[in-house]
Design a protein around this motif. Structure first.
Motif, short mmCIF file in Angstrom:
data_model
loop_
_atom_site.label_atom_id
_atom_site.label_comp_id
_atom_site.label_asym_id
_atom_site.label_seq_id
_atom_site.Cartn_x
_atom_site.Cartn_y
_atom_site.Cartn_z
N LEU A 133 -1.57 -13.11 -1.25
CA LEU A 133 -0.60 -12.13 -1.13
C LEU A 133 0.54 -12.60 -1.74
CD1 LEU A 133 -1.22 -11.05 2.55
CD2 LEU A 133 -0.90 -9.13 0.72
N THR A 134 0.65 -13.96 -1.86
CA THR A 134 1.92 -14.17 -2.58
C THR A 134 1.60 -15.28 -3.68
OG1 THR A 134 1.98 -16.36 -0.85
CG2 THR A 134 3.42 -14.23 -0.40
N PRO A 151 0.65 -3.19 -5.22
CA PRO A 151 0.85 -2.50 -3.97
C PRO A 151 1.07 -0.75 -4.52
CG PRO A 151 2.25 -4.47 -4.00
CD PRO A 151 1.47 -4.57 -5.15
N TYR A 172 7.53 -13.14 -3.79
CA TYR A 172 6.89 -11.77 -3.79
C TYR A 172 5.83 -11.70 -2.97
CZ TYR A 172 5.36 -7.13 -5.34
OH TYR A 172 4.90 -5.91 -5.20
N GLU A 173 5.90 -10.45 -2.29
CA GLU A 173 4.51 -10.37 -1.58
C GLU A 173 3.69 -9.07 -1.78
OE1 GLU A 173 5.35 -10.40 2.70
OE2 GLU A 173 3.55 -11.55 3.21
N LYS A 174 2.65 -9.24 -2.29
CA LYS A 174 1.75 -8.27 -2.83
C LYS A 174 1.47 -7.14 -1.68
CE LYS A 174 -1.22 -9.07 -6.78
NZ LYS A 174 -2.50 -9.63 -7.21
N LYS A 175 2.37 -6.51 -1.29
CA LYS A 175 2.43 -5.49 -0.39
C LYS A 175 3.36 -4.71 -0.43
CE LYS A 175 3.43 -7.26 4.34
NZ LYS A 175 4.76 -7.70 4.13
N LEU A 176 3.29 -3.43 0.31
CA LEU A 176 4.59 -2.58 0.48
C LEU A 176 4.98 -2.88 1.99
CD1 LEU A 176 3.54 0.94 -1.04
CD2 LEU A 176 4.96 -0.99 -1.88
N GLN A 177 6.32 -2.71 2.30
CA GLN A 177 6.84 -2.91 3.51
C GLN A 177 6.05 -2.07 4.62
OE1 GLN A 177 10.85 -2.29 4.30
NE2 GLN A 177 10.83 -3.27 6.48
N TYR A 178 5.99 -0.54 4.06
CA TYR A 178 5.06 0.46 4.72
C TYR A 178 4.35 1.16 3.83
CZ TYR A 178 5.24 4.49 8.33
OH TYR A 178 4.80 5.37 8.98
N PRO A 179 3.21 1.80 4.32
CA PRO A 179 2.46 2.28 3.49
C PRO A 179 2.91 3.54 2.75
CG PRO A 179 1.36 2.05 5.59
CD PRO A 179 2.64 1.57 5.72
N GLU A 199 15.76 -6.80 2.31
CA GLU A 199 14.62 -5.56 2.59
C GLU A 199 14.74 -4.13 1.83
OE1 GLU A 199 15.07 -4.28 6.77
OE2 GLU A 199 13.64 -2.72 6.40
N GLU A 229 10.86 -0.46 -3.96
CA GLU A 229 9.80 -0.62 -4.31
C GLU A 229 8.93 0.76 -3.76
OE1 GLU A 229 7.16 -3.87 -2.96
OE2 GLU A 229 6.25 -3.92 -4.66
N THR A 237 7.11 3.39 -5.81
CA THR A 237 5.66 3.92 -5.59
C THR A 237 5.57 5.21 -5.33
OG1 THR A 237 5.08 1.68 -4.77
CG2 THR A 237 3.68 3.46 -4.26
N LYS A 283 3.30 7.53 -7.79
CA LYS A 283 2.19 8.42 -7.56
C LYS A 283 2.37 9.77 -7.68
CE LYS A 283 0.33 5.20 -4.22
NZ LYS A 283 -0.40 4.78 -2.85
N PHE A 298 10.15 6.80 7.81
CA PHE A 298 10.30 5.33 7.98
C PHE A 298 11.60 4.70 7.34
CE2 PHE A 298 10.05 1.16 6.13
CZ PHE A 298 9.72 0.32 7.40
N ARG A 351 15.28 3.06 8.99
CA ARG A 351 15.67 1.56 8.56
C ARG A 351 17.29 1.92 8.18
NH1 ARG A 351 13.86 -1.39 11.12
NH2 ARG A 351 14.56 -3.09 9.85
N VAL A 367 18.96 1.66 11.62
CA VAL A 367 19.00 0.15 12.03
C VAL A 367 19.92 -0.97 11.07
CG1 VAL A 367 17.55 -1.91 12.44
CG2 VAL A 367 16.49 0.17 12.78
#
Lengths: 86, 189
Positions: free
Chosen positions: A63-64, A83, B4-11, B63, B69, B73, B77, B160, B164, B167
Motif C-alpha cells: 500500500l506504501t 486508487p 503515498y498510500e495506494k488507497k482513497l480516503q473514502y470510496p 488530508e 485525489e 477520481t 471516472k 463525505f 469533512r 470538521v
C-alpha cells in the motif's frame, strides 16, 4: 498476487474505516492534546490498522513505498490498480 | 516528507458516465475554494504560525491532498468513457481541445487555478479566519454540487467531503481559541 476481486473491496473498506477514525482522532487531538480516552482509542486504532494493512498487502501488494512496506519479488509497487482505477 | 498510500480516503463510485457533472466538479479540483487551494494554503501557512497550531495546519493540509485525489477520481471516472462529441455537448469542448480527457487545475468555468486564490498573511488569527472561511465556502460548494446530481454513489462521496469541511472548520475555530487563550495568558504574567 491478485489484482482485485475476492475480498479486495471489503478489506480495503475495513482499512478505510479504521484509518478514518485515526485521521478524525488525530485532528481532534491536535486541539485536545490532554484527552486520555481519545489517545487510547487512537493507539488502539493504529494497532488495528497495522494488522489490517499487513493482511491486505500479503494478498494484493504494498500500500506504501519509500520504505514503509516490504516488497515481494518482482517489485510490486508500480503495478496497477491505482486508487482511481478501482 | 510525504508517504503515498495506494488507497482513497473514502470510496469513490459513480453510477454512470456524466460529463455534465464532471465539468461542475472541477470547481472543487482547481477552483478558488477547491481542494488544491485548500491543501496549498494550509501547507504554506504552517511555516509561520505558532507551534501550537502547526500540527493542525500540517495534517488538514495533508488530508486535503487526499480529497484532491477523490475529486480527481470522480472526474476521471465520470469522463473516461465519454466521446469527443459528449465532451463538447456538455460544455467541455474547449477542455477537450486542449487536454483530451486529462485533468487540469481550473474551475468549473475553465479558468486556470491561480495562487491569488490563497493568502498567507503572517498573522495567525488572520490566516486561521481565512481558513475557516475557506472550509465554509467549500462546504457550500459541495452542497450545490450534491443538489445538481441524482447519482446516489456520487452523492455519497460528495457528502463525505462536505462533512469533512465541517470538521476542519470546527478544528480551525478551536485553534483560534487556543491562540486567544495563549495571548490572554501572556498578558497576565
Amino acid at each position: 498476487m491478485k489484482k482485485t476481486g475476492d475480498n479486495y473491496y471489503d478489506l480495503l473498506l475495513e482499512i478505510q474505516q479504521v484509518d478514518f477514525v485515526i485521521i478524525e482522532l488525530n485532528l481532534y487531538l491536535n486541539t485536545h492534546p490532554n484527552d486520555q480516552a481519545a489517545i487510547a482509542q487512537y493507539n488502539e486504532c493504529v494497532q488495528r490498522s497495522i494488522q489490517l494493512k499487513r493482511n491486505f498487502e500479503a494478498l494484493y501488494g504494498p500500500l506504501t513505498s519509500f520504505g514503509y512496506s516490504f516488497s515481494p519479488t518482482p517489485w510490486q509497487w508500480g503495478k496497477a490498480p491505482w486508487p482511481w482505477q478501482v | 516528507m510525504w508517504i503515498y498510500e495506494k488507497k482513497l480516503q473514502y470510496p469513490v463510485r459513480v453510477s454512470k458516465c456524466d460529463v455534465r457533472m464532471a465539468k461542475f466538479l472541477i470547481e472543487q479540483y482547481g477552483g478558488a475554494d477547491g481542494e488544491l487551494a485548500a491543501a496549498l494554503r494550509y501547507l504554506n501557512q504552517r511555516y509561520t504560525v505558532p507551534d501550537k497550531v502547526i500540527g493542525l495546519l500540517n495534517d488538514i493540509g495533508t488530508e486535503e491532498l487526499a480529497h484532491l485525489e477523490m475529486i480527481a477520481t470522480m472526474v476521471y471516472k465520470l469522463t473516461k468513457d465519454a466521446t469527443a462529441e459528449e465532451m463538447e455537448r456538455c460544455g467541455l469542448g474547449a477542455h477537450y481541445a486542449n487536454h483530451d480527457k486529462a485533468l487540469f487545475y481550473g474551475n468549473a468555468a475553465g479558468v486556470p487555478w491561480t495562487a491569488t486564490y490563497i493568502q498567507a498573511k503572517g498573522d495567525p488569527i488572520a490566516d486561521l479566519y481565512e481558513d475557516i472561511a475557506a472550509e465554509e465556502k467549500a462546504r457550500a460548494t459541495y452542497q450545490w454540487l450534491i443538489n445538481m446530481t441524482d447519482d446516489t454513489d456520487l452523492k455519497d462521496s460528495l457528502s463525505f467531503l462536505r462533512e469533512r469541511e465541517i470538521v476542519h472548520s470546527q478544528r480551525f475555530r478551536e485553534a483560534v481559541e487556543i491562540l486567544k487563550e495563549e495571548r490572554e495568558r501572556k498578558k497576565v504574567f
